[in-house]
Design an enzyme around this catalytic site. Structure first.
Site, PDB file in Angstrom:
ATOM      1  N   HIS A   1       9.523   1.752  -0.613  1.00  0.00           N
ATOM      2  CA  HIS A   1       9.108   2.967   0.089  1.00  0.00           C
ATOM      3  C   HIS A   1       9.283   4.224  -0.760  1.00  0.00           C
ATOM      4  O   HIS A   1       9.014   5.333  -0.307  1.00  0.00           O
ATOM      5  CB  HIS A   1       9.844   3.085   1.437  1.00  0.00           C
TER       6      HIS A   1
ATOM      7  N   ASP B   1       1.147 -16.964   0.754  1.00  0.00           N
ATOM      8  CA  ASP B   1       0.050 -17.929   0.618  1.00  0.00           C
ATOM      9  C   ASP B   1      -1.337 -17.311   0.680  1.00  0.00           C
ATOM     10  O   ASP B   1      -2.347 -18.017   0.649  1.00  0.00           O
ATOM     11  CB  ASP B   1       0.172 -19.016   1.705  1.00  0.00           C
TER      12      ASP B   1
ATOM     13  N   ASP C   1       8.770   9.828   0.456  1.00  0.00           N
ATOM     14  CA  ASP C   1       9.685  10.667  -0.333  1.00  0.00           C
ATOM     15  C   ASP C   1       8.870  11.704  -1.091  1.00  0.00           C
ATOM     16  O   ASP C   1       7.633  11.680  -1.049  1.00  0.00           O
ATOM     17  CB  ASP C   1      10.621   9.828  -1.239  1.00  0.00           C
TER      18      ASP C   1
ATOM     19  N   ASP D   1      11.432   6.130  -8.361  1.00  0.00           N
ATOM     20  CA  ASP D   1      12.773   6.680  -8.552  1.00  0.00           C
ATOM     21  C   ASP D   1      13.630   6.369  -7.326  1.00  0.00           C
ATOM     22  O   ASP D   1      13.260   5.531  -6.504  1.00  0.00           O
ATOM     23  CB  ASP D   1      12.696   8.196  -8.819  1.00  0.00           C
TER      24      ASP D   1
ATOM     25  N   SER E   1      -2.659 -15.907   3.211  1.00  0.00           N
ATOM     26  CA  SER E   1      -3.273 -16.103   4.541  1.00  0.00           C
ATOM     27  C   SER E   1      -3.797 -14.792   5.110  1.00  0.00           C
ATOM     28  O   SER E   1      -4.743 -14.793   5.900  1.00  0.00           O
ATOM     29  CB  SER E   1      -2.278 -16.737   5.517  1.00  0.00           C
TER      30      SER E   1
ATOM     31  N   GLU F   1      -2.738   5.483  -4.134  1.00  0.00           N
ATOM     32  CA  GLU F   1      -2.847   4.780  -2.853  1.00  0.00           C
ATOM     33  C   GLU F   1      -3.072   3.272  -3.017  1.00  0.00           C
ATOM     34  O   GLU F   1      -2.458   2.464  -2.325  1.00  0.00           O
ATOM     35  CB  GLU F   1      -4.004   5.385  -2.038  1.00  0.00           C
TER      36      GLU F   1
ATOM     37  N   ASP G   1      -0.732   6.093   6.459  1.00  0.00           N
ATOM     38  CA  ASP G   1      -2.030   6.568   6.938  1.00  0.00           C
ATOM     39  C   ASP G   1      -2.153   6.411   8.444  1.00  0.00           C
ATOM     40  O   ASP G   1      -2.897   7.144   9.094  1.00  0.00           O
ATOM     41  CB  ASP G   1      -3.162   5.733   6.297  1.00  0.00           C
TER      42      ASP G   1
ATOM     43  N   HIS H   1       3.456  -8.003   3.639  1.00  0.00           N
ATOM     44  CA  HIS H   1       2.824  -8.426   4.902  1.00  0.00           C
ATOM     45  C   HIS H   1       2.276  -9.847   4.822  1.00  0.00           C
ATOM     46  O   HIS H   1       2.209 -10.545   5.830  1.00  0.00           O
ATOM     47  CB  HIS H   1       1.743  -7.423   5.299  1.00  0.00           C
TER      48      HIS H   1
HETATM   49  C1  HEM Z   1      11.850  -2.805   7.930  1.00  0.00           C
HETATM   50  C2  HEM Z   1      10.804  -3.209   7.250  1.00  0.00           C
HETATM   51  C3  HEM Z   1       9.581  -2.372   7.055  1.00  0.00           C
HETATM   52  C4  HEM Z   1       8.922  -1.571   7.938  1.00  0.00           C
HETATM   53  C5  HEM Z   1       9.243  -1.330   9.399  1.00  0.00           C
HETATM   54  C6  HEM Z   1       7.823  -0.955   7.218  1.00  0.00           C
HETATM   55  C7  HEM Z   1       6.900  -0.112   7.769  1.00  0.00           C
HETATM   56  C8  HEM Z   1       5.914   0.554   7.078  1.00  0.00           C
HETATM   57  C9  HEM Z   1       4.954   1.443   7.656  1.00  0.00           C
HETATM   58  C10 HEM Z   1       4.842   1.791   9.138  1.00  0.00           C
HETATM   59  C11 HEM Z   1       4.173   1.932   6.657  1.00  0.00           C
HETATM   60  C12 HEM Z   1       3.019   2.921   6.775  1.00  0.00           C
HETATM   61  C13 HEM Z   1       1.712   2.197   6.966  1.00  0.00           C
HETATM   62  C14 HEM Z   1       0.596   3.196   7.254  1.00  0.00           C
HETATM   63  O1  HEM Z   1       0.668   3.858   8.306  1.00  0.00           O
HETATM   64  O2  HEM Z   1      -0.329   3.332   6.437  1.00  0.00           O
HETATM   65  C15 HEM Z   1       4.647   1.335   5.434  1.00  0.00           C
HETATM   66  C16 HEM Z   1       4.108   1.573   4.202  1.00  0.00           C
HETATM   67  C17 HEM Z   1       4.467   0.876   3.065  1.00  0.00           C
HETATM   68  N1  HEM Z   1       5.364  -0.175   2.994  1.00  0.00           N
HETATM   69 FE1  HEM Z   1       6.667  -0.719   4.413  1.00  0.00          FE
HETATM   70  N2  HEM Z   1       7.851  -1.390   5.917  1.00  0.00           N
HETATM   71  C18 HEM Z   1       8.900  -2.257   5.774  1.00  0.00           C
HETATM   72  C19 HEM Z   1       9.243  -2.944   4.639  1.00  0.00           C
HETATM   73  C20 HEM Z   1       8.509  -2.934   3.484  1.00  0.00           C
HETATM   74  C21 HEM Z   1       8.718  -3.838   2.377  1.00  0.00           C
HETATM   75  C22 HEM Z   1       9.770  -4.922   2.345  1.00  0.00           C
HETATM   76  C23 HEM Z   1       7.804  -3.511   1.434  1.00  0.00           C
HETATM   77  C24 HEM Z   1       7.530  -4.119   0.081  1.00  0.00           C
HETATM   78  C25 HEM Z   1       8.275  -5.028  -0.499  1.00  0.00           C
HETATM   79  C26 HEM Z   1       7.044  -2.382   1.921  1.00  0.00           C
HETATM   80  C27 HEM Z   1       6.090  -1.701   1.225  1.00  0.00           C
HETATM   81  C28 HEM Z   1       5.379  -0.619   1.710  1.00  0.00           C
HETATM   82  C29 HEM Z   1       4.513   0.203   0.885  1.00  0.00           C
HETATM   83  C30 HEM Z   1       4.318   0.092  -0.618  1.00  0.00           C
HETATM   84  C31 HEM Z   1       3.915   1.128   1.754  1.00  0.00           C
HETATM   85  C32 HEM Z   1       2.920   2.218   1.394  1.00  0.00           C
HETATM   86  C33 HEM Z   1       1.497   1.771   1.565  1.00  0.00           C
HETATM   87  C34 HEM Z   1       0.547   2.879   1.173  1.00  0.00           C
HETATM   88  O3  HEM Z   1       0.983   3.963   0.784  1.00  0.00           O
HETATM   89  O4  HEM Z   1      -0.669   2.628   1.219  1.00  0.00           O
HETATM   90  N3  HEM Z   1       7.496  -2.079   3.183  1.00  0.00           N
HETATM   91  N4  HEM Z   1       5.685   0.497   5.715  1.00  0.00           N
END
Ligand code: HEM
Ligand SMILES: *[C@@H]1O[C@H](CO)[C@@H](O)[C@H](O)[C@H]1NC(C)=O
Ligand SMILES: *[C@@H]1O[C@H](CO)[C@@H](O)[C@H](O)[C@H]1NC(C)=O
Length: 363
Positions: free
Chosen positions: A200, A93, A218, A225, A95, A66, A206, A77
């Site tokens: 992803h 930055d 996944d 992968d 922020s 996690e 969460d 973000h």
């Molecule tokens: C269309 C763009 C994106 C959307 C709408 C999106 C949305 C989300 C959402 C809703 C979650 C779940 C958050 C939660 O409920 O805990 C998530 C998790 C995550 N996102 Fe994205 N995301 C986007 C792009 C990205 C990008 C560009 C990255 C990294 C370069 C990223 C990395 C991650 C990672 C690693 C998680 C897992 C966090 C965890 O397991 O604690 N996402 N994302």
């Protein structure tokens, strides 16, 4: 197009050359001081090895769990708080930590508070800027996942001077047009967004549905992968619903979550072919992800005096990736969306259909 991308890669090369000139880079490693177990090509990177050890011991646990997932999420973000048209934001930055009181209240940043707090503690203990700690932790978090590329790490971001405004982070219920427009405004093409979304593959939610925390995107959230790009292409379950979830198409795999945005991007004519191209080419996926992460990690920053401390990033374990359909699925369950190229034939994992396990909290 070809010229533009050539120009873009030249700019990146120049940035890296300049960065590596800062400090003395030796051909042989020198022992880092203070009883450190580390040796560095560039002695100026030694303090970052101390930060690495602190991160791995106390925050990331050298595991693709996690915390490492969250460390990658906060990279996005923080950095995406940048606009070419509205001229705001320092991008990568820090922020989101410096002005956490503001930014962590934004709906899209729900759940980021824990990793933000942990990284603030580590940065403060070592006198590092918040922008740098976020990028280091993201690269180390990725490296903790087998099969991941070894990302680079440049140090030198000054502390942020202002928070990013609300609305810079895409929302999973936004239409593809809105998401692509926001990414374009930050300087990213549809192809680059797809590449970034390889993230992803090491991810879970969460807060999308708080009744099922740790629900992965996944079936293999603990490795880097290409299963994310396969499983988002499976025919899903449609929920009629009302409100923002109206017509949501959920993953057909029990225990797995599919974001509406990932469902839509996997099927949009602007993104579907790139999406599909990663299914059977893990090398390509890693290269494109790595390139896009290099860009994201210095968004809005002047890298002229940055120090290249990529040597600090651990070597990820390699992984023999065998792209497959989850047990119980056949090619008839695939919903192909790239008009130009047929979806590749994939083997099915043996045995009966299994449940995708949640990512354990605190891992
Ligand atoms: C269309 C763009 C994106 C959307 C709408 C999106 C949305 C989300 C959402 C809703 C979650 C779940 C958050 C939660 O409920 O805990 C998530 C998790 C995550 N996102 Fe994205 N995301 C986007 C792009 C990205 C990008 C560009 C990255 C990294 C370069 C990223 C990395 C991650 C990672 C690693 C998680 C897992 C966090 C965890 O397991 O604690 N996402 N994302
Ligand atoms: C960034 O801000 C923090 C908190 O105010 C401070 O401890 C740190 O020294 C600053 N770092 C840099 C590089 O300016
Ligand atoms: C996979 O992508 C790489 C580029 O990263 C390319 O050189 C290679 O030809 C591709 N392999 C296949 C089988 O398409």
């Amino acid at each position: 197009m070809a010229f533009k991308s050539l120009l873009a890669s030249l700019v990146v090369v120049v940035a890296f050359l300049q960065a590596s000139q800062a400090g003395v880079v030796n051909k042989r490693k020198t022992q880092c001081p203070g009883g450190s177990v580390h040796q560095a090509f560039n002695p100026a990177c030694c303090t970052w090895f101390d930060v690495l050890d602190d991160l791995q011991t106390n925050v990331l646990f050298s595991t693709c769990g996690e915390a490492s997932h969250s460390a990658l999420r906060i990279v996005f973000h923080d950095a995406i708080g940048f606009s070419r048209t509205q001229k705001f934001g320092g991008g990568a930055d820090g922020s989101i930590i410096m002005f956490g009181d503001t930014e962590l209240e934004f709906a899209a940043n729900n759940g980021i508070d824990e990793i933000a707090g942990d990284l603030k503690t580590v940065a403060d203990a070592h006198g590092k800027s918040y922008g740098d700690i976020i990028q280091l932790a993201g690269a180390v978090g990725v490296a903790n996942c087998a099969g991941a590329p070894r990302l680079s790490f440049l140090a030198g971001r000054p502390n942020a001077t202002a928070p990013a405004p609300d609305g810079t982070v895409p929302d999973p219920f936004q239409p593809v047009d809105t998401i692509l427009a926001r990414m374009h405004d930050a300087g990213f093409s549809p192809d680059e967004l797809v590449a970034l979304l390889a993230s992803h593959t090491m991810a879970a939610a969460d807060k999308v549905d708080v009744t099922i925390p740790g629900t992965p995107f996944d079936s293999t959230a603990n490795v880097f992968d290409s299963q994310f790009f396969i499983e988002t292409q499976l025919k899903g379950l449609t929920f009629p619903g009302t409100g923002p979830n109206q017509g949501e198409v959920a993953s057909p795999l029990v225990g797995e979550m599919r974001l509406q945005s990932d469902f839509a991007l996997a099927r949009d004519h602007r993104t579907a072919c790139t999406w599909q191209s990663f299914v059977t080419n893990h090398t390509l996926m890693n290269q494109r992800f790595s390139d896009a992460m290099d860009k994201l990690s210095v968004l809005g920053q002047n890298t002229r005096h940055f120090l290249d401390c990529s040597e600090v990033i651990p070597h990820p374990h390699s992984l023999k990736v065998i792209p497959h359909l989850p047990a119980g699925k056949t090619m008839a369950d695939i919903e192909p969306a790239c008009a130009a190229t047929p979806f590749p034939d994939l083997p099915t994992a043996p045995g009966p259909a299994t449940t995708v396990k949640p990512v354990p909290p605190g891992s």
